[in-house]
Enzyme design. Sequence first.
Site, mmCIF file in Angstrom:
data_model
loop_
_atom_site.group_PDB
_atom_site.id
_atom_site.type_symbol
_atom_site.label_atom_id
_atom_site.label_comp_id
_atom_site.label_asym_id
_atom_site.label_seq_id
_atom_site.Cartn_x
_atom_site.Cartn_y
_atom_site.Cartn_z
ATOM 1 N N GLY A 1 0.786 -1.228 0.000
ATOM 2 C CA GLY A 1 0.000 0.000 0.000
ATOM 3 C C GLY A 1 0.818 1.277 0.000
ATOM 4 O O GLY A 1 0.275 2.362 -0.167
ATOM 5 N N CYS B 1 -19.244 -12.472 -19.113
ATOM 6 C CA CYS B 1 -20.563 -12.574 -19.735
ATOM 7 C C CYS B 1 -20.549 -13.621 -20.853
ATOM 8 O O CYS B 1 -21.444 -14.453 -20.959
ATOM 9 C CB CYS B 1 -20.956 -11.203 -20.292
ATOM 10 S SG CYS B 1 -22.692 -11.047 -20.714
ATOM 11 N N CYS C 1 -28.109 -9.384 -15.721
ATOM 12 C CA CYS C 1 -27.542 -9.022 -17.031
ATOM 13 C C CYS C 1 -28.511 -9.433 -18.127
ATOM 14 O O CYS C 1 -29.034 -10.545 -18.111
ATOM 15 C CB CYS C 1 -26.197 -9.730 -17.222
ATOM 16 S SG CYS C 1 -25.567 -9.628 -18.912
ATOM 17 N N CYS D 1 -26.632 -12.496 -20.160
ATOM 18 C CA CYS D 1 -26.295 -13.784 -19.560
ATOM 19 C C CYS D 1 -27.067 -14.064 -18.286
ATOM 20 O O CYS D 1 -26.926 -15.129 -17.683
ATOM 21 C CB CYS D 1 -24.789 -13.873 -19.291
ATOM 22 S SG CYS D 1 -24.285 -12.963 -17.819
ATOM 23 N N CYS E 1 -23.406 -7.102 -18.424
ATOM 24 C CA CYS E 1 -22.157 -7.228 -17.682
ATOM 25 C C CYS E 1 -21.108 -6.281 -18.245
ATOM 26 O O CYS E 1 -20.928 -6.191 -19.458
ATOM 27 C CB CYS E 1 -21.590 -8.641 -17.800
ATOM 28 S SG CYS E 1 -22.587 -9.899 -17.028
#
Lengths: 294, 367
Positions: free
Chosen positions: A31, A271, A240, A243, A265
Amino acid sequence: MNAPTYNFAYLDEQTKRMIRRAILKAIAIPGYQVPFASREMPMPYGWGTGGVQVTAAILGPDDVLKVIDQGSDDTTNAISIRKFFGKTAGVATTTSTTDATVIQTRHRIPEASLHAGQVLVYQVPIPEPLRFLEPRETETRRMHALAEYGLMHVKLYEDIARFGHIATAYAYPVKVNARYLMDPSPTPKFDNPKMDNCAALQLFGAGREKRIYAIPPYTTVVSLDFEDHPFTRYRFDAPCALCGADNSYLDEIVTDDKGGRMFVCSDTDFCEQRQAAGHHGTESAAPHKEKAHV
Amino acid sequence: MYVAVKGGERAIENAHRLLAHERRGDRDVPEVTLAQISEQLALGVDRVMTEGSLYDRELAALAIKQARGDMIEAIFLVRAFRATLPRFGATEPVNTGAMQVRRRISSTFKDVPGGQILGPTFDYTHRLLDPQLAEGFVPEQPMTADASQAATPRVTDILGRDGLIESSPQADSDAAVGDLTREPLSFPADRDLRLQNLARGDEGFLLALGYSTQRGYGRNHPFAGEIRFGEVEVEFSAEDVGFAVPLGSIELTECQMVNQFKGSTTEAPCFTRGYGLAFGQSERKTMSMALVDRALRARELGEEAEAPAQDEEFVMSHSDNVQSTGFVEHLKLPHYVDFQSELGLLRKLRQEFAEANEAVEMQEAAE
Ligand SMILES: [Zn+2]
């Protein structure tokens, strides 16, 4: 006139070593933003030069590269970067999240879980999570050194006081390894939980701002919140349309000028894999190959 | 039935093909040559070399041609090429005092050793569009005279002999030369890195900042002590040779501003310096650079640093036009994932706002 010749993956070996040293330091201090001598790349600053330099420094001839922008392999800048490495490194490329060894991304984390051995390289515009609260680098570096993050908590609290919610929808700040406050790059906050305890190595490259940072595999990553205002993910509440997935982040597609909308998606590989496996939604079509919008 | 957007790859190829076509323009019009750009748009070439940090007229001309005359795009092309070049070392400091001067003016003294030499300049031309230049104009040959053997010492050196101007700090000749293209910049930055940053900085940005100091935002009372333009020798000390080897000569413009004096009870008052240096004939650039260099010395000279031009982090973080243009123009890239997330939040806040207002209205109606 000198005809330019370029090294494997464009960067010279000396530069790659410099970047790898920065990456190693970044992994050692999860980080923490490591300054590095970012080079001028043949694509503009702000268009992924940090991610491109990190990818160039870690890529080997046997790697399989995937590049996404907005979750999609087929957005113009993803294509441009993929072609760049196809040309300068000659590595194999793929759109499959599972098959890739290195995935360079802008603004999304793939839906499919990453596995050990994979590297996710993020393109980062503004690496400093405190930048919009304190414009001076000299100040923000001091705040990180002292882990003085009260300013960010005050900002989040002010959001709640004003709007009733934390009004940060993307680039939502996280605490890495219980030490450094980190900007996850402008991914939607929906993706934040995927960074936590992730099996893959996550590397972040900011070219213009000359910073590299990292989340080593299986590191704790916590999205900032308050006990009475816990972190929540956001996704539009619909499956979605292609899908039928009800757990993926969705793109909103405007279909007409009368308020028509559909949601699909954002992760195109996810997807397509689902559609290939027989899932479909309300707008399912034959596998969408290059047939329209050219 | 919805078909996801595909075919980005072909769209890119076709766009680049169209760009190449547009770059060429009307094919019945003769193509511009690099020699024409280098010779006839020489000041543009100078700017691209300066801000591109690469002294190569031919490549700069190529970049201008490739960029269709977009100077920042041309600078970017040169920079991206420069980034790939190996480094052999640093040259010896160039001696601008020994410059083969083609133009040299001082606004602080009526006459100076070596004289004022106006040289090729737009100064004192009347800015009237000249229709003769449209085509086929053959200018007269320039006047010539024997080259002067007189030395042309720098005006600041003349002032320095009497201690009227602060002495120029002498760098340790064994110390490594700072290079912000090789090491990431950190603040506070030393003056060598500041000057490198300004030399590469956008001319327009520095011009505006320099101008702002003249209008009172960090005023430092400048005089153009000297501006000189001409050729200097470049020498390189190769370790295995043991002496400095001449590499050739380059054209430079140098500006030395003479600024308001400092002094204290323990230190005699003297003028202070602002310095500008650029490839080719780049007077506006070097003058602006010298004003900003002086402004950025506020901290070192114990002045209040309150104006934008005096703010080292602000100036150095925003002076580079390749960085600036990249980040501004990246807004053209898709942001719809983030926008969608923001849209979701905004819709939720608006809904809560509407619900809260309805509740208030109902309560008011009931009362
Ligand atoms: Zn889907």
